[in-house]
Design a protein around this motif. Structure first.
Motif, PDB file in Angstrom:
ATOM      1  N   ALA A 354      -4.496  15.684 -19.737  1.00 43.20           N
ATOM      2  CA  ALA A 354      -5.305  14.768 -20.565  1.00 43.20           C
ATOM      3  C   ALA A 354      -5.979  15.516 -21.705  1.00 43.20           C
ATOM      4  O   ALA A 354      -6.289  14.946 -22.745  1.00 43.20           O
ATOM      5  CB  ALA A 354      -6.369  14.098 -19.698  1.00 43.20           C
ATOM      6  N   ALA A 355      -6.149  16.810 -21.542  1.00 39.60           N
ATOM      7  CA  ALA A 355      -6.877  17.607 -22.543  1.00 39.60           C
ATOM      8  C   ALA A 355      -5.963  18.051 -23.681  1.00 39.60           C
ATOM      9  O   ALA A 355      -6.411  18.626 -24.669  1.00 39.60           O
ATOM     10  CB  ALA A 355      -7.498  18.826 -21.878  1.00 39.60           C
ATOM     11  N   LEU A 356      -4.668  17.800 -23.546  1.00 36.78           N
ATOM     12  CA  LEU A 356      -3.761  18.200 -24.645  1.00 36.78           C
ATOM     13  C   LEU A 356      -4.081  17.353 -25.881  1.00 36.78           C
ATOM     14  O   LEU A 356      -4.209  16.129 -25.777  1.00 36.78           O
ATOM     15  CB  LEU A 356      -2.307  17.986 -24.225  1.00 36.78           C
ATOM     16  CG  LEU A 356      -1.752  18.992 -23.198  1.00 36.78           C
ATOM     17  CD1 LEU A 356      -0.402  18.521 -22.661  1.00 36.78           C
ATOM     18  CD2 LEU A 356      -1.631  20.374 -23.832  1.00 36.78           C
ATOM     19  N   SER A 357      -4.180  17.963 -27.025  1.00 37.93           N
ATOM     20  CA  SER A 357      -4.474  17.174 -28.247  1.00 37.93           C
ATOM     21  C   SER A 357      -3.228  16.371 -28.600  1.00 37.93           C
ATOM     22  O   SER A 357      -3.315  15.254 -29.100  1.00 37.93           O
ATOM     23  CB  SER A 357      -4.851  18.106 -29.402  1.00 37.93           C
ATOM     24  OG  SER A 357      -3.837  19.088 -29.548  1.00 37.93           O
ATOM     25  N   GLU A 358      -2.065  16.930 -28.369  1.00 42.28           N
ATOM     26  CA  GLU A 358      -0.829  16.153 -28.525  1.00 42.28           C
ATOM     27  C   GLU A 358       0.247  16.827 -27.685  1.00 42.28           C
ATOM     28  O   GLU A 358       0.124  17.997 -27.326  1.00 42.28           O
ATOM     29  CB  GLU A 358      -0.385  16.110 -29.990  1.00 42.28           C
ATOM     30  CG  GLU A 358      -0.142  17.492 -30.594  1.00 42.28           C
ATOM     31  CD  GLU A 358       0.664  17.431 -31.866  1.00 42.28           C
ATOM     32  OE1 GLU A 358       0.052  17.532 -32.927  1.00 42.28           O
ATOM     33  OE2 GLU A 358       1.884  17.274 -31.784  1.00 42.28           O
ATOM     34  N   GLY A 359       1.288  16.048 -27.345  1.00 38.92           N
ATOM     35  CA  GLY A 359       2.313  16.627 -26.482  1.00 38.92           C
ATOM     36  C   GLY A 359       3.655  15.965 -26.648  1.00 38.92           C
ATOM     37  O   GLY A 359       3.820  15.052 -27.457  1.00 38.92           O
ATOM     38  N   ILE A 360       4.630  16.485 -25.888  1.00 39.42           N
ATOM     39  CA  ILE A 360       5.992  15.935 -25.861  1.00 39.42           C
ATOM     40  C   ILE A 360       6.163  15.254 -24.508  1.00 39.42           C
ATOM     41  O   ILE A 360       5.809  15.846 -23.478  1.00 39.42           O
ATOM     42  CB  ILE A 360       7.058  17.048 -26.010  1.00 39.42           C
ATOM     43  CG1 ILE A 360       6.913  17.732 -27.373  1.00 39.42           C
ATOM     44  CG2 ILE A 360       8.457  16.485 -25.816  1.00 39.42           C
ATOM     45  CD1 ILE A 360       6.115  19.018 -27.293  1.00 39.42           C
TER      46      ILE A 360
END
Ligand code: 9G3
Length: 578
Positions: A354-360
């Motif tokens: 959830a803490a990822l600013s953006e992801g794949i």
């Protein structure tokens, strides 16, 4: 005991189906023999060692005021229906019908039986607190019995049950039992750790700890901190939240969501390969079925879902991975393309993901992923929590030091049960003010037969078993090199009789065997001290060798006896504890 008569069928060859070293040793040294899968006969050496383990457990239970009882193995099914557990356990619960066609279970544990006993026999708070225990055979029809006594279908357990009138009482009882467990495992010579555990199906409302004997063969994984005393079963262990997750997703705007054609990229490994350093932004979404309802769980690509944590969060009785068909139905894509965006089922998101600013992430469409997926923007963060499995490199949630992981064998398990069974079965007492209240329970198990295997996993060498003094089937092994030589035979007999009369349990190898065979067998069964009566018998000199000593010492027989007593006496007398 004279070895010529001893029922101790040793094996030269290692039985091929025995994978655990303790299992191989128990078969080769003639301690046990299989009757059926997971069902064993204890031969004299095995029975003697088991009795020593029982004696230690019994003594420590008696010391803390627990009262020994013996509960039936045949348990009426009605009790299990009253507790609501008859349906919970499947084929693992051994069921039978008596001659009147009444249903019974062979006891895998005794919460129901002992709670019914207290219900029927105790009605006043004055009789509490009470702790009863038994050392008794349990029956659990394991799907895959393995590793000898480590996972049997019929095994010896010490199970204790405590009854208090309030939670403070249970806390006190639990602590006393916990300390008794430390004494038991220490006296058994085990290297072990007490770890925070998950209460699992037994339920219960309070804390629970497992006692784990360290061994590579162990089926459990223990997480322990190198800097403080934090230790937990991997099922329950949590790690410090990473700096990034602590900082929370940085508010900076992420580029807009972008569909990405990824033909035939189906696994995290392939994606990791494809993404290179970007792989740290992978969002792995797995579909589960919890009590029949589909649910998605998302963790970072390099993490694993901790299914016990998910099950506990959902309060689900059953949790299993969704099959390919369910994945297709729920996501609209085959396995390998699941993602958080546009999901129609509840989504649990691990706080690190959830803490990822953006992801794949998968695009829920065959051969497509999304890039620049932003938690909270592209999918709702309704359920975030700790759903990942701790792994090497994580930091301690208490002190921040590195965590270590190692394999363990669960030899003990203590639970604060609360009123789960007393409410279900109506075990109540009239309190001080006369009001009725459900008794507050704890339950405490030790796998006594499993303990033997754990001890052998930790106490052996190339030649065979190395018994700790406290559990050795005999203490002194007397070996006349040639039983036909009068001087040797007479001195060996004298040694044997004198040690026996001094209360040292001795085994006399009076077989007409070649010396090499005698020495090999002595190393294999691993008694603490060996006394060889050879050529110098005429001078009343014998060879004294403790099982792990590199060399033997030539000693006058009087000195040898003194050394044996010095080695063995402190542990030979169970009655007094220093
Ligand atoms: C069953 C079957 C298998 C089981 C149980 C019930 C494990 C079951 C948990 C416990 C909890 C404690 C008292 C001693 C310490 C452990 N396997 N458990 O309840 F019907 Cl088939 O046994 N019980």
């Amino acid at each position: 005991m004279r070895q010529q008569n001893l029922l101790m069928p040793t094996l030269r060859e290692v039985p091929s189906d025995a994978e655990a070293v303790s299992h191989r040793l128990m078969l080769r040294a003639g301690l046990i023999r299989p009757l059926a899968a997971g069902v064993y006969t204890y031969l004299p050496l095995g029975r003697r060692a088991l009795r020593k383990a029982e004696a230690i457990v019994r003594e420590e239970m008696d010391r803390i005021g627990a009262q020994e009882v013996l509960l039936p193995a045949m348990q009426p099914a009605e009790l299990w229906r009253e507790s609501g557990r008859y349906g919970v356990y499947g084929p693992e619960l051994v069921r039978l019908r008596d001659r009147h066609d009444r249903e019974f279970a062979l006891g895998p544990t005794h919460e129901e039986v002992v709670t019914a006993l207290v219900r029927d026999e105790i009605s006043s708070y004055r009789k509490l607190p009470l702790t009863v225990y038994q050392i008794q055979t349990k029956f659990r029809d394991e799907r895959r019995p393995r590793y000898g006594l480590l996972r049997g279908r019929e095994f010896l357990m010490k199970d204790a049950y405590s009854f208090d009138t309030d939670w403070e009482g249970l806390d006190a009882t639990y602590r006393v039992m916990y300390e008794a467990y430390h004494r038991i495992f220490t006296r058994c010579g085990l290297i072990y750790r007490a770890v925070e555990a998950d209460a699992g199906a037994i339920g219960g409302e309070g804390e629970t700890h497992e006692f784990m004997a360290l061994a590579e063969i162990g089926e459990d994984t223990v997480v322990a901190c190198s800097g403080c005393d934090y230790a937990a079963n991997l099922e329950k262990a949590e790690a410090a939240v990473s700096q990034q997750a602590q900082a929370g997703a940085d508010e900076g705007a992420a580029p807009p969501l972008e569909r990405w054609h990824t033909p035939d990229i189906r696994t995290i490994a392939q994606l990791t390969e494809l993404l290179g350093p970007e792989a740290s932004r992978l969002m792995k979404t797995l579909l589960y079925v919890a009590d029949g309802k589909p649910v998605a769980v998302m963790v970072r690509g390099a993490d694993e879902v901790n299914e016990v944590k998910v099950q506990r969060y959902l309060g689900a009785e059953q949790l299993e991975l969704a099959d390919a068909e369910t994945v297709q139905t729920v996501t609209g894509a085959p396995v390998g393309f699941a993602g958080p965006v546009g999901l129609s089922v509840p989504l649990l998101v691990d706080r690190e993901a959830a803490a990822l600013s953006e992801g794949i992430a998968g695009a829920n469409e065959r051969d497509y992923h999304y890039r620049h997926v932003r938690p909270g923007r592209d999918f709702a963060l309704a359920h975030t929590g700790d759903f990942r499995e701790v792994r090497l490199g994580d930091r301690c949630v208490r002190c921040g030091e590195p965590l270590t992981l190692y394999r363990g064998i669960e030899v003990g398990h203590v639970f604060k049960l609360g009123t789960k069974y007393s409410t279900a079965l109506g075990a109540r007492v009239a309190g001080v003010s006369g009001t009725e209240q459900d008794v507050i329970m704890g339950c405490y198990g030790i796998g006594v037969s499993r303990l033997l295997s754990a001890v052998l996993e930790q106490h052996h060498d190339e030649q065979g078993i190395v018994w700790p003094l406290s559990l050795a089937p005999f203490y002194a092994h007397i070996l006349p090199v040639s039983i036909t030589d009068n001087a040797q035979r007479e001195l060996a007999e004298e040694l044997y009789n004198r040690l026996q009369s001094l209360g040292v349990e001795a085994l006399l190898d009076d077989r007409e065997e070649r010396p090499g065979v005698k020495f090999k067998d002595a190393d294999l069964i691993g008694l603490p001290v060996r006394l060889v009566v050879g050529k110098r018998a005429g001078e009343r000199v014998v060879e004294y060798k403790e099982r792990q000593a590199p060399e033997a010492e030539s000693l006058a027989v009087e000195e040898a006896i003194r050394r044996v007593l010095e080695l063995v006496k402190p542990s030979a007398s169970f009655v007094g504890v220093k």
